[in-house]
Design an enzyme around this catalytic site. Sequence first.
Site, PDB file in Angstrom:
ATOM      1  N   CYS A 113       0.813  -1.230   0.000  1.00  0.00           N
ATOM      2  CA  CYS A 113       0.000   0.000   0.000  1.00  0.00           C
ATOM      3  C   CYS A 113       0.843   1.275   0.000  1.00  0.00           C
ATOM      4  O   CYS A 113       0.322   2.360  -0.247  1.00  0.00           O
ATOM      5  CB  CYS A 113      -0.949  -0.010   1.192  1.00  0.00           C
ATOM      6  N   HIS A 253      -3.284   6.893   2.433  1.00  0.00           N
ATOM      7  CA  HIS A 253      -3.670   5.613   1.824  1.00  0.00           C
ATOM      8  C   HIS A 253      -5.114   5.305   2.222  1.00  0.00           C
ATOM      9  O   HIS A 253      -5.476   5.357   3.403  1.00  0.00           O
ATOM     10  CB  HIS A 253      -2.726   4.513   2.290  1.00  0.00           C
ATOM     11  N   ASN A 283     -10.281  -0.240  -0.735  1.00  0.00           N
ATOM     12  CA  ASN A 283      -8.827  -0.130  -0.605  1.00  0.00           C
ATOM     13  C   ASN A 283      -8.190  -0.681  -1.889  1.00  0.00           C
ATOM     14  O   ASN A 283      -8.315  -1.868  -2.181  1.00  0.00           O
ATOM     15  CB  ASN A 283      -8.393  -0.948   0.627  1.00  0.00           C
TER      16      ASN A 283
HETATM   17  O1  UT7 Z   1      -4.075  -1.710   3.176  1.00  0.00           O
HETATM   18  C1  UT7 Z   1      -3.087  -1.912   4.164  1.00  0.00           C
HETATM   19  C2  UT7 Z   1      -3.452  -1.206   5.387  1.00  0.00           C
HETATM   20  N1  UT7 Z   1      -4.686  -1.761   5.892  1.00  0.00           N
HETATM   21  C3  UT7 Z   1      -5.309  -1.155   6.860  1.00  0.00           C
HETATM   22  O2  UT7 Z   1      -4.877  -0.112   7.265  1.00  0.00           O
HETATM   23  C4  UT7 Z   1      -6.487  -1.834   7.462  1.00  0.00           C
HETATM   24  C5  UT7 Z   1      -6.462  -1.632   8.950  1.00  0.00           C
HETATM   25  N2  UT7 Z   1      -7.550  -2.286   9.678  1.00  0.00           N
HETATM   26  C6  UT7 Z   1      -8.833  -1.890   9.589  1.00  0.00           C
HETATM   27  O3  UT7 Z   1      -9.172  -1.038   8.804  1.00  0.00           O
HETATM   28  C7  UT7 Z   1      -9.828  -2.499  10.554  1.00  0.00           C
HETATM   29  O4  UT7 Z   1      -9.119  -3.198  11.567  1.00  0.00           O
HETATM   30  C8  UT7 Z   1     -10.829  -3.447   9.876  1.00  0.00           C
HETATM   31  C9  UT7 Z   1     -11.793  -2.652   9.015  1.00  0.00           C
HETATM   32  C10 UT7 Z   1     -10.093  -4.479   9.032  1.00  0.00           C
HETATM   33  C11 UT7 Z   1     -11.646  -4.188  10.940  1.00  0.00           C
HETATM   34  O5  UT7 Z   1     -12.300  -3.248  11.772  1.00  0.00           O
HETATM   35  P1  UT7 Z   1     -12.229  -3.417  13.361  1.00  0.00           P
HETATM   36  O6  UT7 Z   1     -13.054  -2.343  13.940  1.00  0.00           O
HETATM   37  O7  UT7 Z   1     -10.785  -3.450  13.736  1.00  0.00           O
HETATM   38  O8  UT7 Z   1     -12.946  -4.809  13.583  1.00  0.00           O
HETATM   39  P2  UT7 Z   1     -12.371  -6.154  14.236  1.00  0.00           P
HETATM   40  O9  UT7 Z   1     -11.356  -6.772  13.346  1.00  0.00           O
HETATM   41  O10 UT7 Z   1     -11.973  -5.875  15.643  1.00  0.00           O
HETATM   42  O11 UT7 Z   1     -13.646  -7.042  14.256  1.00  0.00           O
HETATM   43  C12 UT7 Z   1     -14.731  -6.726  15.113  1.00  0.00           C
HETATM   44  C13 UT7 Z   1     -15.798  -7.788  14.925  1.00  0.00           C
HETATM   45  C14 UT7 Z   1     -15.272  -9.205  15.076  1.00  0.00           C
HETATM   46  O12 UT7 Z   1     -16.258  -9.958  15.725  1.00  0.00           O
HETATM   47  P3  UT7 Z   1     -16.098 -10.327  17.280  1.00  0.00           P
HETATM   48  O13 UT7 Z   1     -14.818 -11.099  17.360  1.00  0.00           O
HETATM   49  O14 UT7 Z   1     -16.028  -9.010  17.992  1.00  0.00           O
HETATM   50  O15 UT7 Z   1     -17.328 -11.115  17.559  1.00  0.00           O
HETATM   51  C15 UT7 Z   1     -15.144  -9.679  13.638  1.00  0.00           C
HETATM   52  O16 UT7 Z   1     -15.296 -11.072  13.523  1.00  0.00           O
HETATM   53  O17 UT7 Z   1     -16.356  -7.691  13.616  1.00  0.00           O
HETATM   54  C16 UT7 Z   1     -16.304  -8.974  12.986  1.00  0.00           C
HETATM   55  N3  UT7 Z   1     -16.118  -8.799  11.558  1.00  0.00           N
HETATM   56  C17 UT7 Z   1     -17.134  -8.581  10.715  1.00  0.00           C
HETATM   57  N4  UT7 Z   1     -18.464  -8.497  10.916  1.00  0.00           N
HETATM   58  C18 UT7 Z   1     -19.236  -8.258   9.833  1.00  0.00           C
HETATM   59  C19 UT7 Z   1     -14.954  -8.772  10.862  1.00  0.00           C
HETATM   60  N5  UT7 Z   1     -15.201  -8.558   9.545  1.00  0.00           N
HETATM   61  C20 UT7 Z   1     -16.545  -8.435   9.436  1.00  0.00           C
HETATM   62  C21 UT7 Z   1     -17.419  -8.198   8.351  1.00  0.00           C
HETATM   63  N6  UT7 Z   1     -18.734  -8.107   8.601  1.00  0.00           N
HETATM   64  N7  UT7 Z   1     -16.946  -8.025   7.090  1.00  0.00           N
END
Ligand code: UT7
Length: 342
Positions: A113, A253, A283
């Site tokens: 990225c 990004h 992204n």
């Molecule tokens: O391109 C390179 C750089 N990339 C980035 O900078 C990405 C950085 N990360 C992010 O943008 C975020 O961490 C994400 C968007 C990937 C995830 O958001 P988050 O607020 O950190 O969510 P999380 O990973 O903590 O997940 C929270 C919950 C989990 O459920 P539990 O364990 O709390 O029950 C996940 O299983 O959301 C669940 N979850 C989803 N639910 C519905 C994860 N993906 C999804 C989904 N739909 N697509």
Amino acid sequence: MDDVRAVVTGIGSCLPPDVVSNDDLSKVLDTSHEWIHSRTGIARRHVVKPGVSTGDLATAAGAAALESAGRRACDLVLLATTTPDQPCPATAPQVAARLGCAGVPAFDLAAVCSGFVYGIETASALIRSGLYETVLLIGAETYSTIVDPTDRNTAVLFGDGAAAVVLERGSATTPGAVLHTRLGSDGTRPDLITVPGGGSRAPRPGPDGPSTYFRMEGKEVYTRAVATMTASAREVAETAGWRPEEVDAFVGHQANARILRAVAKRLGLPRERVVCHMGEVGNTAAASIPLALSWAASRGDLTAGDRVLLTAFGGGLTWGSAAMTWPQVRPVTALEPASPAL
Ligand code: UT7
């Protein structure tokens, strides 16, 4: 040499016409528009049809950038990508040939990225050294070819697209000048953003071997992205002699609107100066910053002389920032990826 700078003189883009909305994804994955949009700002993304490659998008975006610059040729082609057309050879020479620039040096640049910002520093240094006059820098990706469609942690985040800039020799006072850049990397955590299989460490993984799909530890990446982008952007703005409130546009990004707003808040930058384009395209990794620049300029959100601060963070881990002014330029949009016959 001190006053010599690389100056952006053209910008072009290409998004594949097919669009997948969050509602489309929620029909095949355990997810929802509400979850995706509230966590990331993403509403839809463009995806290539089967058989359309990163090189096809890169060629169309490169041709658009050359047209925007009023150029028919360049003397170097750099292609920032994580998703080359094949592992060997590099995709950039084929793109150069298809653009009618056959014979000029052309190479791929792999910084995930951060690829476009890595390309900006590379192009800038090569122009300032006097080795090259006109560099075509393309960021192009087809993440739909590497994400696991059954993994809701990543499948909802990425999209395909390409955008390119032409950089030429100019001075620090020319609108479009790249004033200062700074890159970094930390190779101790390659596991956070990875395609674990298919490379030389695991060339032909079987069913129980490492995945050939893209994987990301989203939460850990989020935390590191906010801290690293804030420090990197601050350092580059300060070295350029800018106070945060003097930055007209902050183009980070485009992984997540929440990350960009968190970085802007820490920098003391007003929210309305943060360019957020991920809503329309997701992204797009190395293509995300030039796509966002092209989009913002097309809307009239960037005008000549504006102070623009770019910052990126991604797999590697890699990061980097660039301070530039915005050029007097008309973005050109290619409506279709180039056909391989071009
Ligand atoms: O391109 C390179 C750089 N990339 C980035 O900078 C990405 C950085 N990360 C992010 O943008 C975020 O961490 C994400 C968007 C990937 C995830 O958001 P988050 O607020 O950190 O969510 P999380 O990973 O903590 O997940 C929270 C919950 C989990 O459920 P539990 O364990 O709390 O029950 C996940 O299983 O959301 C669940 N979850 C989803 N639910 C519905 C994860 N993906 C999804 C989904 N739909 N697509």
